[in-house]
Design an enzyme around this catalytic site. Sequence first.
Site, PDB file in Angstrom:
ATOM      1  CB  SER A  32      -0.975  -0.004   1.184  1.00  0.00           C
ATOM      2  OG  SER A  32      -0.290  -0.061   2.404  1.00  0.00           O
ATOM      3  CG  HIS A  50      -0.939  -4.950   2.656  1.00  0.00           C
ATOM      4  ND1 HIS A  50      -0.097  -4.803   3.727  1.00  0.00           N
ATOM      5  CD2 HIS A  50      -0.880  -3.756   1.988  1.00  0.00           C
ATOM      6  CE1 HIS A  50       0.456  -3.590   3.698  1.00  0.00           C
ATOM      7  NE2 HIS A  50      -0.009  -2.936   2.651  1.00  0.00           N
ATOM      8  CG  HIS A  74       6.321  -9.306   7.468  1.00  0.00           C
ATOM      9  ND1 HIS A  74       7.161  -8.506   6.742  1.00  0.00           N
ATOM     10  CD2 HIS A  74       5.280  -8.531   7.852  1.00  0.00           C
ATOM     11  CE1 HIS A  74       6.647  -7.283   6.695  1.00  0.00           C
ATOM     12  NE2 HIS A  74       5.508  -7.266   7.358  1.00  0.00           N
ATOM     13  NE  ARG A  77       4.329  -3.941  12.763  1.00  0.00           N
ATOM     14  CZ  ARG A  77       3.861  -3.982  11.528  1.00  0.00           C
ATOM     15  NH1 ARG A  77       3.250  -2.918  11.023  1.00  0.00           N
ATOM     16  NH2 ARG A  77       3.998  -5.063  10.776  1.00  0.00           N
ATOM     17  CG  ASP A  87      -2.273  -7.948  10.207  1.00  0.00           C
ATOM     18  OD1 ASP A  87      -2.618  -6.847  10.654  1.00  0.00           O
ATOM     19  OD2 ASP A  87      -1.747  -8.094   9.098  1.00  0.00           O
TER      20      ASP A  87
HETATM   21  N1  HAX Z   1       0.836 -19.989   6.415  1.00  0.00           N
HETATM   22  C1  HAX Z   1       1.031 -20.901   5.450  1.00  0.00           C
HETATM   23  N2  HAX Z   1       1.930 -20.761   4.458  1.00  0.00           N
HETATM   24  C2  HAX Z   1       2.694 -19.667   4.474  1.00  0.00           C
HETATM   25  C3  HAX Z   1       2.566 -18.667   5.462  1.00  0.00           C
HETATM   26  C4  HAX Z   1       1.572 -18.855   6.459  1.00  0.00           C
HETATM   27  N3  HAX Z   1       1.344 -17.944   7.401  1.00  0.00           N
HETATM   28  N4  HAX Z   1       3.444 -17.680   5.207  1.00  0.00           N
HETATM   29  C5  HAX Z   1       4.104 -18.039   4.085  1.00  0.00           C
HETATM   30  N5  HAX Z   1       3.653 -19.237   3.641  1.00  0.00           N
HETATM   31  C6  HAX Z   1       4.005 -19.931   2.415  1.00  0.00           C
HETATM   32  C7  HAX Z   1       3.644 -19.054   1.231  1.00  0.00           C
HETATM   33  O1  HAX Z   1       2.255 -19.160   0.928  1.00  0.00           O
HETATM   34  C8  HAX Z   1       4.545 -19.601   0.151  1.00  0.00           C
HETATM   35  O2  HAX Z   1       3.977 -20.782  -0.312  1.00  0.00           O
HETATM   36  P1  HAX Z   1       4.114 -21.228  -1.879  1.00  0.00           P
HETATM   37  O3  HAX Z   1       5.579 -21.396  -2.078  1.00  0.00           O
HETATM   38  O4  HAX Z   1       3.334 -22.473  -1.948  1.00  0.00           O
HETATM   39  O5  HAX Z   1       3.545 -20.098  -2.682  1.00  0.00           O
HETATM   40  C9  HAX Z   1       5.811 -19.935   0.952  1.00  0.00           C
HETATM   41  O6  HAX Z   1       5.411 -20.075   2.322  1.00  0.00           O
HETATM   42  C10 HAX Z   1       6.899 -18.880   0.865  1.00  0.00           C
HETATM   43  O7  HAX Z   1       6.354 -17.628   1.223  1.00  0.00           O
HETATM   44  P2  HAX Z   1       7.279 -16.482   1.875  1.00  0.00           P
HETATM   45  O8  HAX Z   1       8.337 -16.136   0.881  1.00  0.00           O
HETATM   46  O9  HAX Z   1       7.726 -16.900   3.221  1.00  0.00           O
HETATM   47  O10 HAX Z   1       6.256 -15.314   2.086  1.00  0.00           O
HETATM   48  P3  HAX Z   1       5.837 -14.160   1.071  1.00  0.00           P
HETATM   49  O11 HAX Z   1       6.829 -13.069   1.227  1.00  0.00           O
HETATM   50  O12 HAX Z   1       5.585 -14.699  -0.293  1.00  0.00           O
HETATM   51  O13 HAX Z   1       4.439 -13.744   1.667  1.00  0.00           O
HETATM   52  C11 HAX Z   1       2.901 -13.210   3.393  1.00  0.00           C
HETATM   53  C12 HAX Z   1       4.342 -13.073   2.913  1.00  0.00           C
HETATM   54  C13 HAX Z   1       2.680 -12.263   4.566  1.00  0.00           C
HETATM   55  C14 HAX Z   1       1.940 -12.824   2.256  1.00  0.00           C
HETATM   56  C15 HAX Z   1       2.652 -14.674   3.832  1.00  0.00           C
HETATM   57  O14 HAX Z   1       3.520 -14.975   4.897  1.00  0.00           O
HETATM   58  C16 HAX Z   1       1.214 -14.953   4.229  1.00  0.00           C
HETATM   59  O15 HAX Z   1       0.398 -15.250   3.361  1.00  0.00           O
HETATM   60  N6  HAX Z   1       0.895 -14.847   5.560  1.00  0.00           N
HETATM   61  C17 HAX Z   1      -0.470 -14.968   6.023  1.00  0.00           C
HETATM   62  C18 HAX Z   1      -1.240 -13.688   5.742  1.00  0.00           C
HETATM   63  C19 HAX Z   1      -0.773 -12.542   6.634  1.00  0.00           C
HETATM   64  O16 HAX Z   1      -0.612 -12.701   7.832  1.00  0.00           O
HETATM   65  N7  HAX Z   1      -0.584 -11.351   6.042  1.00  0.00           N
HETATM   66  C20 HAX Z   1      -0.245 -10.139   6.793  1.00  0.00           C
HETATM   67  C21 HAX Z   1       1.183  -9.699   6.593  1.00  0.00           C
HETATM   68  C22 HAX Z   1       1.468  -8.418   7.346  1.00  0.00           C
HETATM   69  C23 HAX Z   1       0.906  -7.252   6.619  1.00  0.00           C
HETATM   70  O17 HAX Z   1       1.311  -6.880   5.521  1.00  0.00           O
HETATM   71  N8  HAX Z   1      -0.056  -6.649   7.187  1.00  0.00           N
HETATM   72  O18 HAX Z   1      -0.632  -5.618   6.538  1.00  0.00           O
END
Ligand code: HAX
Length: 428
Positions: A234, A264, A310, A319, A365
């Site tokens: 964002s 996000h 993350h 946080r 979160d």
């Molecule tokens: N649960 C299950 N699998 C997860 C995971 C979780 N909490 N976090 C990462 N992974 C998986 C990813 O889906 C990815 O799988 P694939 O290879 O099959 O696609 C793999 O682990 C590698 O991902 P990564 O490189 O560690 O993480 P990214 O940088 O791609 O994504 C995310 C970061 C935050 C999007 C991810 O950790 C996620 O989806 N978390 C859950 C949602 C969440 O909590 N989002 C909030 C983040 C904070 C924020 O921005 N707030 O605004």
Amino acid sequence: MSKLLKEKLSSQIPGLREEAKSIVKNQGKKIIDQVTIDQLYGGMRGIKGLICDTSSVGLDTGLIIRGIPILELTDKLPEEVFFLLLTGELPDEKALKDLQTDLHKRNEVPSYVWDVLNAMPADSHPMVMFSSAILCMEKESEFRKLYDKGTGKEALWEAMFEDCMNIIARVPQIAAFIYRKKFGKGDMIPPDSKLDWAANFANMLGVEDKSGTFANLMRLYMVLHIDHEGGNASAFTNLVISSTLSDGYYSISGALNALAGPLHGLANQECLKFIVKMRNEIGHSPTDEEVKAYCKNLLDTGRVVSGYGHPVLRITDPRFTAFLEFGLKNMPEDETYKIVKQLFEIVPDLLVAQGKAKDPWPNVDAASGSLLYHYGIKEYDFYTVLFGISRVMGYSAQLIISRAMNAAIIRPKSVTTDWIKKQLTAAD
Ligand code: HAX
């Protein structure tokens, strides 16, 4: 007008411009990063491609605002941290008062905003309402007026400052209106000029708060979510939009649309939803074994555990730690809060065992929703709006500074898959 904040900024800007000019002139061709193909396919993850001085996020430190770790700012007001984001200094009492008085003076929301919100379908998501309310105020933009007059780019930051201050002053009332309207809580509660920005918002939500701890939670919530450097989805959207010389209303509304995604800002909604669903499906306060089995099943069936992982952090998000401490002090026996603590003890090991997530630790979160839930804000659709109100301060600080620095239009180069394939053939 926030005279003292603006004076401080005005005194800093010439030096900052000089510094940037000199760095580019003398060291402009120095290589600071290289890009790999997996970064191209992986959302440009980690590529150093932006300047953002308001805050930085270290893999093993979490959020640092102008050199100060976020856990050292938890007793501050959001207005103080906004001042810090912009100037690198915390305000003294006089400057804080000056800023707060100015925000109160600017808080009148144009009446057509209520008409727009009232006209929206009842099942509109609160983030759609929030973003639309900001966008529809674009006709108030001082930035656009100044630009249309033909004002040179050196002075445009002052109009961005006006736009952002007006938006910051109005978002608490707009968000509280959305909450009360959307969830049938009754008429709008007017702002109270005796209260600070976050306490005023807490009061306008109408949540019962005899102890004053809900207002404290709102102050903490707004400080913790205020900024997270410039590369998150964002903040980046915000900077991209404003780099085209779009004004603050377009930029912030657009940024909020990116914040609304489940990976996000919407993750706080998703996280609480998941906790409540798990609690209901298990049918009682779950045991550790039940939590473990439930989360393992999520991972085994290709789903994510919300609130964990993350793109940038590789530690427990500070946080999250701050929210956990708030819960420990104010609601240690709350059922939902206790599940948050259980998850913290169980999920990281499961994610490590699965071996996919680079960061197995909780992000902001994972805990925030449980605290809101405790105070009776059970409408999780609203949670990302709370994140958004706070982040409006961070977006604003970044907009004002990038305009002050005459930041260039953002225009990275895309390549085709064929181009990539040719590079690979050439490298063979
Ligand atoms: N649960 C299950 N699998 C997860 C995971 C979780 N909490 N976090 C990462 N992974 C998986 C990813 O889906 C990815 O799988 P694939 O290879 O099959 O696609 C793999 O682990 C590698 O991902 P990564 O490189 O560690 O993480 P990214 O940088 O791609 O994504 C995310 C970061 C935050 C999007 C991810 O950790 C996620 O989806 N978390 C859950 C949602 C969440 O909590 N989002 C909030 C983040 C904070 C924020 O921005 N707030 O605004």
